[in-house]
Design an enzyme around this catalytic site. Structure first.
Site, mmCIF file in Angstrom:
data_model
loop_
_atom_site.group_PDB
_atom_site.id
_atom_site.type_symbol
_atom_site.label_atom_id
_atom_site.label_comp_id
_atom_site.label_asym_id
_atom_site.label_seq_id
_atom_site.Cartn_x
_atom_site.Cartn_y
_atom_site.Cartn_z
ATOM 1 N N GLU A 178 71.627 102.692 21.344
ATOM 2 C CA GLU A 178 70.613 101.730 21.137
ATOM 3 C C GLU A 178 70.448 101.315 19.717
ATOM 4 O OE1 GLU A 178 66.768 102.066 22.835
ATOM 5 O OE2 GLU A 178 67.695 102.834 24.634
ATOM 6 N N GLU A 224 66.505 109.746 25.333
ATOM 7 C CA GLU A 224 65.126 109.836 24.429
ATOM 8 C C GLU A 224 64.023 110.604 25.140
ATOM 9 O OE1 GLU A 224 63.436 106.133 23.214
ATOM 10 O OE2 GLU A 224 65.407 105.500 22.225
HETATM 11 O O1 IFM Z 1 62.659 99.685 24.558
HETATM 12 C C1 IFM Z 1 62.801 100.744 23.867
HETATM 13 C C2 IFM Z 1 63.972 101.439 24.952
HETATM 14 O O2 IFM Z 1 63.532 101.526 26.349
HETATM 15 C C3 IFM Z 1 64.169 103.176 24.302
HETATM 16 N N1 IFM Z 1 64.381 102.659 22.868
HETATM 17 C C4 IFM Z 1 63.468 102.249 22.018
HETATM 18 C C5 IFM Z 1 63.531 100.847 22.678
HETATM 19 C C6 IFM Z 1 62.439 99.796 21.475
HETATM 20 O O3 IFM Z 1 61.280 100.521 21.730
#
Ligand code: IFM
Length: 468
Positions: A375, A175
């Site tokens: 994710e 990210e």
């Molecule tokens: O916890 C975070 C993760 O580190 C990166 N993506 C989003 C998740 C939830 O906010």
């Protein structure tokens, strides 16, 4: 007596053969042991020490104590039948000052962790950078300094040299939008700066670091499957008015296309370059950078949580983004509209259809490699009742988003796997330990782990390779 016909069970929605089922975590969020075995300080250690930066005033010094409990955590993963684990390495554990000397004890931890996965039949998916930049590099300008991109490539090469005989799948960055814009424009994330111009520079150097690291990984002596992990959102206009359409274009541009275009197509989107011109003339982009940034990838990681419905305003609304630093630089006249949808404990709208649209859009608009959902998950106010965590909202979220992925695959998206965020409740950045995303609960007083109902539900889906 007439018998009542049974409602036919909903047909199982099978995922393609070989679909990868895993769970994800990140080093700073779970490891703890931030001063142990030679680990250097990171920008998140520094931000945590800043009063008011973290909701509950906490830090990552203990977190889930995974540094000491990694074996039982891997047992847990295996007990759920998951065969892939996305974890990240802490750069300051491997190289305490981000350059030069390697910390053998730090690398040895990841050596053990990777061996532990393989012993349990779990495939490692390693992320090299999940936001914990060595503080020493930040002191020299962090991602605002072009040199950091080269240091990142060195770290990638060294790490792959040591682990590449066992780790095949590598992600460079997690990210980068968050590192750049939450870290340098809104200041919610480390290094906690609030200068939009810096965010644009940092964003480019992060991508340059990605490209250089991808080249280093591909050039290593072991075969590597290289990807990057980008957080994407579906952005929709509140109406067909020119102001709303333009608001959606700008937010989509900064949030999505600012990353997809350079990585997958080798150029920055011209309209967004024009949007950010008030802050940056992009003169730091050098000849050849975009070729480097668009180095061939073997997979694309998509993180998806929510979507944005936006409206263009005549002027910044009081209390709206214009009243505080916004990560979407230059969008002070944009309001995120509350559609009255169900929200998670983060306050994020639940929009599974946005995931389907996002995946189909990638297939339609880009020459993209296969996709992994690296994710996806949701935070809820879990309660422990008689030693159990019943979390129907998380189960519903999971089912809806897996359904959206199945729909996207049917619509032509090439999705090869799914990693639940997260294996464990953990340190949720600026929210501290106040938000829980795990499919396994962590009691932070005792470090006891409890598989939630959602963990068992997910395990059953993974075992069946199908959603019911
Ligand atoms: O916890 C975070 C993760 O580190 C990166 N993506 C989003 C998740 C939830 O906010």
């Amino acid at each position: 007596m007439t018998s009542v016909p049974e409602t036919p069970a909903a047909p199982a929605r099978a995922f393609p053969d070989g679909f990868v089922w895993g769970a994800a975590t990140a080093a700073f969020q779970i490891e703890g042991a931030t001063t142990e075995d030679g680990r250097g300080p990171s920008i998140w250690d520094t931000l945590c020490a800043r009063p008011g930066a973290i909701l509950d005033g906490s830090d990552g010094s203990v977190a889930c104590d995974h540094y000491h409990r990694w074996e039982s955590d891997l047992d847990l993963l295996a007990s759920l039948g998951l065969t892939a684990y996305r974890f990240s390495l802490a750069w300051p554990r491997v190289m305490p000052t981000g350059r030069g000397a390697i910390n053998e004890a730090g690398l040895a931890f990841y050596d053990r962790l990777v061996d532990g996965m393989l012993e349990r039949g779990i495939t490692p998916y390693a992320t090299l950078y999940h936001w914990d930049l060595p503080q020493a590099l930040e002191d020299d300008g962090g991602w605002r300094n072009r040199d950091t991109a080269y240091r990142f490539a060195d770290y990638a090469a060294i790490t792959q040299f040591r682990l590449g005989d066992r780790v095949r799948h590598w992600a460079t960055l997690n990210e980068p939008w968050c590192s750049a814009f939450l870290g340098h424009a809104s200041g919610e994330h480390a290094p906690g700066r609030t200068d939009p111009a810096e965010a644009v520079v940092a964003s480019h150097h992060l991508l340059l670091g990605h490209g250089l690291a991808a080249q280093a990984l591909h050039g290593g002596r072991r075969p590597a499957q290289v990807g990057i992990v980008i957080n994407l959102y579906d952005v929709t206009p509140a109406s067909d008015s020119p102001a709303d359409l333009d608001a959606a274009r700008r937010v989509d541009g900064l949030q999505n296309r600012w990353y997809l275009d350079p990585v997958l197509a080798g150029s920055y989107p011209e309209d967004v370059v024009a949007d950010v011109a008030a802050y940056s003339d992009m003169s730091f982009v050098r000849d050849g950078d975009l070729e480097t940034i668009s180095t061939r990838l073997d997979w694309l990681g998509v993180n998806y949580y929510s979507s944005f419905h936006v409206r263009g305003l005549d002027a910044p609304a009081p209390g709206q983004p214009g009243a505080r630093p916004t990560p979407w630089i230059g969008t002070e006249d944009v309001e995120v509209v509350d559609r009255g949808l169900k929200k998670t404990a983060m306050g994020w709208d639940i929009v599974p259809e946005g995931l389907r649209k996002t995946l189909v859009r990638i297939a339609r608009d880009y020459d993209a490699p296969p996709i992994l959902i690296t994710e996806n998950g949701s935070a809820w106010e879990d309660e422990v009742v008689d030693g159990e965590v019943h979390d129907p909202d998380r189960i519903e979220y999971l089912d809806q988003h897996l359904g959206a992925i199945a729909d996207a695959i049917a619509d032509g998206a090439d999705v090869r796997g799914y990693f639940a965020w997260s294996l464990l409740d953990n340190f949720e950045w600026a929210w501290g330990y106040e938000r829980r995303f795990g499919i396994v609960r962590v009691d932070y007083d005792t470090q006891e782990r409890t598989v939630k109902d959602s963990g068992r539900h997910y395990a059953a889906i993974a075992a069946a390779n199908a959603l019911r």
